[in-house]
Design a protein around this motif. Structure first.
Motif, PDB file in Angstrom:
ATOM      1  N   ARG A 169     -12.514  -2.635   5.578  1.00  0.00           N
ATOM      2  CA  ARG A 169     -11.626  -1.567   6.629  1.00  0.00           C
ATOM      3  C   ARG A 169     -10.303  -1.266   6.305  1.00  0.00           C
ATOM      4  O   ARG A 169      -9.407  -2.387   5.342  1.00  0.00           O
ATOM      5  CB  ARG A 169     -11.737  -2.381   8.202  1.00  0.00           C
ATOM      6  N   LEU A 170     -10.288   0.207   6.998  1.00  0.00           N
ATOM      7  CA  LEU A 170      -8.282  -0.030   6.641  1.00  0.00           C
ATOM      8  C   LEU A 170      -7.950  -0.755   7.596  1.00  0.00           C
ATOM      9  O   LEU A 170      -8.598  -0.882   8.687  1.00  0.00           O
ATOM     10  CB  LEU A 170      -8.395   1.549   6.186  1.00  0.00           C
ATOM     11  N   GLY A 206      -2.766   4.482   3.614  1.00  0.00           N
ATOM     12  CA  GLY A 206      -4.401   4.350   4.442  1.00  0.00           C
ATOM     13  C   GLY A 206      -3.849   3.217   5.036  1.00  0.00           C
ATOM     14  O   GLY A 206      -4.271   2.140   5.451  1.00  0.00           O
ATOM     15  N   TRP A 207      -2.143   2.788   4.751  1.00  0.00           N
ATOM     16  CA  TRP A 207      -1.539   1.809   5.566  1.00  0.00           C
ATOM     17  C   TRP A 207      -0.932   1.977   6.823  1.00  0.00           C
ATOM     18  O   TRP A 207      -1.579   3.407   7.368  1.00  0.00           O
ATOM     19  CB  TRP A 207      -0.839   1.204   5.078  1.00  0.00           C
ATOM     20  N   SER A 208      -1.395   0.930   7.885  1.00  0.00           N
ATOM     21  CA  SER A 208      -0.700   0.984   9.719  1.00  0.00           C
ATOM     22  C   SER A 208       0.830   0.725   9.572  1.00  0.00           C
ATOM     23  O   SER A 208       1.244  -0.406   9.059  1.00  0.00           O
ATOM     24  CB  SER A 208      -1.422   0.832  10.267  1.00  0.00           C
ATOM     25  N   THR A 257      -2.475  -4.879   0.182  1.00  0.00           N
ATOM     26  CA  THR A 257      -3.658  -4.716  -0.438  1.00  0.00           C
ATOM     27  C   THR A 257      -4.469  -5.183  -0.537  1.00  0.00           C
ATOM     28  O   THR A 257      -4.466  -6.255  -0.207  1.00  0.00           O
ATOM     29  CB  THR A 257      -3.439  -3.730  -2.084  1.00  0.00           C
ATOM     30  N   TRP A 275     -10.012   2.335  -3.567  1.00  0.00           N
ATOM     31  CA  TRP A 275     -10.252   3.794  -2.897  1.00  0.00           C
ATOM     32  C   TRP A 275     -10.137   5.135  -3.204  1.00  0.00           C
ATOM     33  O   TRP A 275      -9.839   5.293  -4.515  1.00  0.00           O
ATOM     34  CB  TRP A 275      -8.235   4.391  -2.738  1.00  0.00           C
ATOM     35  N   ALA A 277       0.601  -1.076  -0.017  1.00  0.00           N
ATOM     36  CA  ALA A 277       0.153   0.068  -0.101  1.00  0.00           C
ATOM     37  C   ALA A 277       1.455   1.084   0.484  1.00  0.00           C
ATOM     38  O   ALA A 277       1.939   1.050   0.477  1.00  0.00           O
ATOM     39  CB  ALA A 277      -1.146   0.435   1.149  1.00  0.00           C
ATOM     40  N   ALA A 296      -4.301   0.611  -1.304  1.00  0.00           N
ATOM     41  CA  ALA A 296      -4.407   0.708  -0.329  1.00  0.00           C
ATOM     42  C   ALA A 296      -4.999  -1.539   0.137  1.00  0.00           C
ATOM     43  O   ALA A 296      -5.165  -2.117  -0.771  1.00  0.00           O
ATOM     44  CB  ALA A 296      -5.533   1.533  -0.023  1.00  0.00           C
ATOM     45  N   LEU A 297      -5.557  -1.162   1.391  1.00  0.00           N
ATOM     46  CA  LEU A 297      -6.588  -2.179   1.775  1.00  0.00           C
ATOM     47  C   LEU A 297      -8.121  -2.406   1.510  1.00  0.00           C
ATOM     48  O   LEU A 297      -8.205  -2.923   1.772  1.00  0.00           O
ATOM     49  CB  LEU A 297      -5.852  -2.355   3.464  1.00  0.00           C
ATOM     50  N   LYS A 298      -7.973  -1.065   0.766  1.00  0.00           N
ATOM     51  CA  LYS A 298      -9.534  -1.103   0.493  1.00  0.00           C
ATOM     52  C   LYS A 298      -9.544  -0.306  -0.882  1.00  0.00           C
ATOM     53  O   LYS A 298      -8.552   0.408  -1.260  1.00  0.00           O
ATOM     54  CB  LYS A 298     -10.429  -0.361   1.230  1.00  0.00           C
TER      55      LYS A 298
END
Lengths: 177, 343
Positions: B193-194, B151-153, B159, B271, B148, B267-269
Motif C-alpha cells: 500500500r502507498l 506516491g508519498w504523503s 520506500t 512502482w 520516496a 516509492a513505498l511499493k
C-alpha cells in the motif's frame, strides 16, 4: 510446543559432533548458542545485525549470518564453524591461502571471511574472476581493509581446491561460456 | 529484544490457527530478528513456519507459469537454472540484493514482506507514523536520499527496499495467501500500500494471513530474451537501491511488441510504469522514444525532501535499462549483478 517453564531442548551437530543443549529462552541466536553455550568463540559477534559477516557459519552446508538465526528454529541442523575446518594441525586450503596471501590484519573478521570463502567456493559462483569473488564476499566487512589479500586468497584457494567452475545457475543460455 | 512465545507450526492450518493478536510469522528471520533486536517491533509470539512441508518448492504450473513457495530461499531461486533462464530480470534482481549470506537465508515471502529501511523507522528515538501511528515523521525535513519521490504523503516518505519485488510487479506476479478467511490471491502490484494517511498499514494482508507462494504468469517468459534489472546504490554491492528499474521488452520485427517497466527505490511499493509501457508498445525503439518513456514513468514525481536528484536519476536508469534490454539479456548474469558499472 515448549514453554519458558520447560525450556527449549535442541540438538545441533557442530563440526560433526552432536551437541544437545536446553535453551532457557527462545531469544538465543545461533551465534550466542555457539559462543556462550558451546564455548566456540571463533565465530565473532561484530554488528550482531547481519551487516558485517563476522559471524558467518555454514548451516547445513550453506553460509549464513549466525546472528540473524534463532537457535530454537534450527533444532537438528548441521553447523560448521571456523573451529571445524582444519584437520588437526593441517589447515583447510582456505585457511592456508589466507596465511599465504596476508589476507588479514587485526584478524577479527577473519573467521567470518574464511567461512564465507568456503561457502562461496562451494556455491561455485566465483570461478577465477576477481570481480565475482569481490561480489561474492561483499557480505564480509574488513575494517583493516585487507580486501586485496582476501580476494587473492579466495582465488588461490579456489584453484588449490580444484573447485568446479561456475554452476549452471549463473548461466542464462545454453551457449554461455 | 523482548521475550516472546515460540510456536513451531507443522502445517499452514496450524500456523494460521496459532497466529493471534501481537504475533508474527517467523521464516528465516533475517529482517524480523534485526527489527526485534532494535526494538522496532516487539511481537509477543513468533509462529515459526520454517518447517512447514511443501512451502519450499519451485513448480512449473500446467499453464507454463511458475509457482515459488513462500520458503524458497532467494539464492536457491536465483540459481535455479530453469528459473533464471525464464525470468532473468528476477534472478538478476535477487542477486543484486543483500549479501550472499542473507540471500542463502532470506525467503520469498520474507522478501516481499520486509519492512522499509527508512533510518527514522529503525531509530526508535525518531518519530515515525509507521511504528507509532500519529507520532509524526522525522524523515520529513531529515536526510532523504533513500526516500520516496512517487506516491508519498505528508505522513510517510519511506520506500520499499526489495529488489525482488520490482520485476515481480513488472511481470504481473500474484501473491497466494492463506488466512483465517481462507485462500485468496492479490496481484503483487497491489499487494503493498502507498502510505496515504495510514502508513502503518503496509500491505493488503489481514491479521493472520500467511503468504504461501508467489506466482509468475507464463506471459512473463516472453520477455526473457530482452530483460534487465538495473540498480544504482551508494556502493557497488551489498546496499539497498537509491533507484532501480526492471525492464522487459518483446520485439516484432523492428518494432517493440510489449514493454514492462517497474521502478524500485522511489516509492513505498514497487512502482509499475504502465503509461511508459503503453508508449513503448508497437513503437520503433530510439533514444528519443526511451527518453519519452522515462518521462512518462516519472510522471507525477516530486521530491519528498532534499532528493529531487532521484527523479532525474530514475529517468536515466529507465533509459539505460531499456537500452540494455533492447541489446538483449546477457548470456550470464554479470559479475556485478544489476550494476551500471558491470559488464
Amino acid at each position: 510446543m515448549n514453554s519458558p517453564d520447560t525450556g527449549f531442548p535442541i540438538t545441533l551437530t557442530v563440526n560433526g559432533v552432536p551437541r544437545s543443549l536446553v535453551l532457557e529462552d527462545a531469544r538465543v541466536t545461533l551465534l550466542d548458542a555457539l559462543r556462550e553455550r558451546l564455548d566456540l568463540t571463533g565465530s565473532k559477534k561484530g554488528c550482531d545485525r547481519g551487516q558485517c559477516g563476522a559471524c558467518t557459519i555454514l548451516l547445513d552446508g550453506v553460509r549464513i549470518n549466525a546472528c540473524l538465526a534463532l537457535a530454537v528454529s534450527h533444532d537438528g541442523a548441521s553447523i560448521t564453524t571456523i573451529e571445524g575446518l582444519a584437520d588437526g594441525d593441517v589447515l583447510h586450503p582456505v585457511q592456508a591461502a589466507f596465511v599465504d596471501h596476508d589476507a588479514y590484519q587485526c584478524g577479527f573478521c577473519t573467521p567470518g571471511q574464511i567461512m564465507s570463502a568456503v561457502g562461496l567456493i562451494r556455491e561455485g559462483q566465483a570461478g577465477d574472476d576477481p570481480e565475482r569473488v569481490r561480489e561474492g564476499m561483499s557480505g564480509n566487512l574488513c575494517r583493516c581493509g585487507a580486501y586485496a589479500g582476501i580476494t587473492e586468497a579466495v582465488l588461490a584457494a579456489h584453484a588449490a581446491m580444484n573447485a568446479p567452475d561456475v554452476l549452471p545457475g549463473g548461466h542464462l543460455s545454453e551457449d554461455a561460456a | 529484544m523482548n521475550r516472546f512465545d515460540y510456536i513451531r507450526a507443522g502445517s499452514v492450518a496450524e500456523a494460521v490457527a496459532a497466529h493471534a493478536a501481537g504475533a508474527a510469522y517467523l521464516a528465516s528471520g533475517t529482517n524480523l530478528l534485526d527489527l526485534m533486536k532494535g526494538d522496532v517491533t516487539r511481537p509477543e509470539r513468533l509462529v515459526d513456519i520454517s518447517r512447514i512441508f511443501g512451502l519450499d518448492a519451485i513448480e512449473t504450473l500446467p499453464d507454463g507459469g511458475t509457482r515459488i513457495g513462500a520458503l524458497v530461499r532467494n539464492a536457491t531461486l536465483a540459481h535455479d537454472p530453469a528459473f533464471a533462464k525464464a525470468y532473468p530480470a528476477v534472478a538478476e534482481a535477487l542477486l543484486s540484493g543483500a549479501s550472499a549470506q542473507l540471500r542463502n537465508a532470506a525467503t520469498t515471502a520474507g522478501n516481499i514482506l520486509q519492512r522499509t529501511r527508512c533510518q527514522y523507522f529503525y531509530d526508535t528515538a525518531s518519530a515515525c507514523n509507521k511504528r507509532q501511528p500519529g507520532a509524526g515523521c522525522d524523515a520529513i525535513g531529515g536526510v532523504t536520499r533513500t526516500h520516496a519521490v512517487l506516491g508519498w504523503s505528508e505522513h510517510c516518505i519511506a520506500t520499499h527496499p526489495s529488489d525482488f519485488c520490482v520485476p515481480l510487479a513488472g511481470f504481473d506476479a500474484v501473491v497466494e495467501i492463506e488466512g483465517p478467511a481462507g485462500r485468496r490471491e492479490i496481484p503483487l502490484e497491489s499487494f503493498h500500500r502507498l502510505p496515504g494517511d495510514a502508513p502503518e498499514r503496509e500491505t493488503e494482508l489481514a491479521p493472520g494471513d500467511l503468504v504461501v507462494a508467489v506466482r509468475l504468469p507464463p506471459e512473463a517468459k516472453a520477455f526473457a530474451a530482452h530483460s534487465r534489472y538495473l540498480k544504482v546504490r551508494e556502493r557497488t554491492s551489498y546496499a539497498f537501491a537509491l533507484v532501480s528499474a526492471a525492464v522487459g521488452l518483446t520485439f516484432a520485427g523492428d518494432r517493440i511488441g510489449q514493454a514492462r517497466i517497474a521502478l524500485g527505490g522511489v516509492a513505498l511499493k514497487p512502482w509499475r510504469a504502465r503509461a511508459a509501457e503503453a508508449l513503448l508498445a508497437g513503437a520503433i525503439p530510439s533514444p528519443e522514444l526511451f527518453a519519452r518513456a522515462a518521462d512518462a514513468a516519472l510522471q507525477g514525481a516530486s521530491p519528498s525532501g532534499d532528493n529531487a536528484a532521484k527523479i532525474d536519476l530514475a529517468r536515466r536508469i529507465v533509459v539505460r535499462a531499456l537500452t540494455l534490454a533492447q541489446a538483449g539479456t546477457p548470456a550470464r548474469i554479470p559479475a556485478l549483478p544489476a550494476s551500471p558499472f558491470g559488464a
